[in-house]
Scaffold this active site. Structure first.
Site, PDB file in Angstrom:
ATOM      1  CD  GLU A 166       8.491  10.828  29.156  1.00 44.52           C
ATOM      2  OE1 GLU A 166       8.389   9.584  29.234  1.00 44.52           O
ATOM      3  OE2 GLU A 166       7.766  11.523  28.433  1.00 44.52           O
ATOM      4  CG  HIS A 173       8.185   5.983  25.375  1.00 41.17           C
ATOM      5  ND1 HIS A 173       9.194   6.692  25.981  1.00 41.17           N
ATOM      6  CD2 HIS A 173       7.037   6.546  25.808  1.00 41.17           C
ATOM      7  CE1 HIS A 173       8.678   7.633  26.754  1.00 41.17           C
ATOM      8  NE2 HIS A 173       7.377   7.577  26.664  1.00 41.17           N
ATOM      9  CD  GLU A 226       3.268   7.556  24.139  1.00 45.35           C
ATOM     10  OE1 GLU A 226       3.068   8.659  24.697  1.00 45.35           O
ATOM     11  OE2 GLU A 226       3.716   6.570  24.728  1.00 45.35           O
ATOM     12  CG  HIS A 227       7.034  11.205  23.409  1.00 51.44           C
ATOM     13  ND1 HIS A 227       7.306  12.230  24.291  1.00 51.44           N
ATOM     14  CD2 HIS A 227       6.848  10.111  24.186  1.00 51.44           C
ATOM     15  CE1 HIS A 227       7.297  11.776  25.534  1.00 51.44           C
ATOM     16  NE2 HIS A 227       7.029  10.483  25.495  1.00 51.44           N
TER      17      HIS A 227
END
Length: 467
Positions: A156, A76, A79-80
């Site tokens: 997040e 994840h 991905e950023h």
């Protein structure tokens, strides 16, 4: 916290009338075509000429399940970082360029895959293909940029997980239900792993998995197949080939007894979630495992596939109702082991234990008395309707094709799934209700609500979040 992909069939088109049938004037869908470039990259193209728009997606068959202990969340985080530049595109410039083209874009990370997408006027397809191929092949960023974005990901986690009692409960549930499977780890990562994550952890994951033979480009919309293939060869075909690393099996051992956890957190209401280990669909050819996976999917729809389904009628209605809400869904397919989930929120004055008993009773009723043909016909009619209506969205078409590729399924998996589900019998549904809902494969999680601080202010969404 529901998992959207496993519920794809249980929740489709709930407002459609019972007698719905596909309209005679509905446009026949054009079949998708699949190609493999010389470097191993897969290209899937699905023309849909109804509007001058196109969706371009890049799928990488690498998600949270490809991580190792100590680096949970790195898929994840990476991905950023794909939005942080290449030698020719600066930090944040990718998103600005897509917006200037009149498009929208984002990305997502799941257990089984990572995806990146743009929806643009079809005349600008080449622009986004060039941009996406560039960052797939040449993503780079400074260590300081990584450290800043890592703080965004941590926030997040705080916002979506640590401030959400049910999300925390499901983290604990997955960590308890699974022992060897990497599904035991949260997609966003454990906070201690995020605290310890380094820029080189993300770079290593990128080098390991972001290779053409482990990726697929999906294009759907107002496009010509030959032109898209030529563009893919031009921008993706020149990326050097690299072997995909061998994956360890990490097979989940057979569970041999009930597991229970209780989770205490500030919350308004209690919550109960029950997961049962079940077989998954690996092939559309008839087999005991495939037949049972399909029958379990039908069972989930009979229990919770429409307003007035069994759980709604038995648990949520009447003066003696035990639940404010109740649900069921079946995992069906994935790269890792799947579960059937029953969940509910106790009604005022009712306990989690009463809710658990009521959920199990409804499955037992199916096991003892079966289901009616009317129930089967109702859920099957809705699935057919859903197949028609999903074609209205090129984004849905692209997402379905990409996710099915990532799971190793054929291009026509959606159609074949409907054909197989249509053939599921009442006897099969009754049989799986009797076979898979004992204690040995069950994990139960109960949220015990604690007092809520009324003065606590909600967190603001993290700046820079991709979602």
């Amino acid at each position: 916290m529901k998992h959207p992909l496993p519920r794809i069939l249980a929740c489709i088109c709930l407002a459609l009338p019972l007698g719905f049938a596909p309209a005679a004037h509905a446009q026949a869908p054009v079949k998708a075509e699949q190609f493999t470039l010389a470097n191993g990259l897969t290209l899937i193209v699905k023309p849909d000429r109804r509007a001058p728009t196109a969706v371009h997606m890049l799928w990488v068959r690498a998600g949270a399940m490809d991580e190792v202990d100590g680096t949970s969340g790195v898929a994840h985080v990476l991905e950023h970082m794909l939005f942080k530049g290449t030698p020719d595109v600066g930090v944040g410039e990718f998103s600005r360029r897509v917006a200037a083209l009149g498009g929208r874009e984002n990305a997502f990370t799941a257990r089984d895959y990572t995806g990146y997408y743009q929806q643009i006027p079809s005349s600008r397809l080449e622009d986004v293909m060039k941009l996406e191929a560039d960052r797939f092949a040449r993503n780079q960023w400074a260590d300081e940029e990584f450290r800043k974005e890592l703080e965004v990901v941590k926030e997040e986690r705080r916002l979506r997980t640590e401030d959400n009692p049910r999300a925390l409960l499901y983290e604990q549930l997955n960590a308890t239900a699974f022992v060897a499977s990497p599904y035991r780890r949260p997609i966003v990562g454990w906070m201690s792993d995020l605290d310890a994550m380094t820029p080189d952890d993300a770079r290593a994951f990128y080098r390991q998995w972001y290779t053409p033979a482990n990726a697929a480009v999906v294009v759907a919309g107002d496009v010509d197949v030959a032109q898209v293939r030529a563009l893919a060869e031009k921008y993706y075909g020149v990326i050097p080939a690299r072997a995909v690393p061998a994956r360890k099996p990490r097979t989940e051992p057979v569970q041999a007894g009930i597991r229970r956890i209780e989770y205490k957190a500030p919350a308004e209401q209690a919550y109960v979630a029950m997961t049962f280990k079940v077989p998954q669909l690996r092939t559309f050819e008839p087999s005991p495992e495939a037949d049972d996976a399909l029958a379990l999917t039908v069972l989930a729809a009979v229990l919770d596939g429409y307003t007035g389904a069994r759980l709604n009628r038995a648990l949520e209605q009447g003066p003696d109702r035990v639940a404010d809400s109740a649900g069921a869904y079946n995992g069906l397919w994935g790269r890792g082991p799947q579960v059937f989930v029953l969940d509910a929120v106790p009604a005022p004055g009712k306990t989690p234990e009463q809710v658990e008993a009521a959920l199990r009773e409804q499955v037992a009723r199916v096991a003892q008395g079966g289901v009616t043909e009317a129930e089967l016909n109702r859920v099957k009619t809705r699935w057919v309707a859903g197949e028609v209506y999903k074609l209205d969205s090129v984004m849905n078409q692209a997402r379905e094709l990409g996710s099915q590729w990532a799971l190793g399924l054929p291009l026509d998996a959606g159609e074949r799934l409907i054909q197989r589900l249509r053939g599921v019998t009442a006897q099969q549904v009754q049989a799986v209700a009797a076979r898979y809902f004992g204690d040995d494969q069950l994990t139960v999680a109960v949220l015990r609500p604690q007092p809520v601080d009324k003065n606590r202010k909600p967190r603001a969404a993290p700046t820079g979040s991709r979602h």
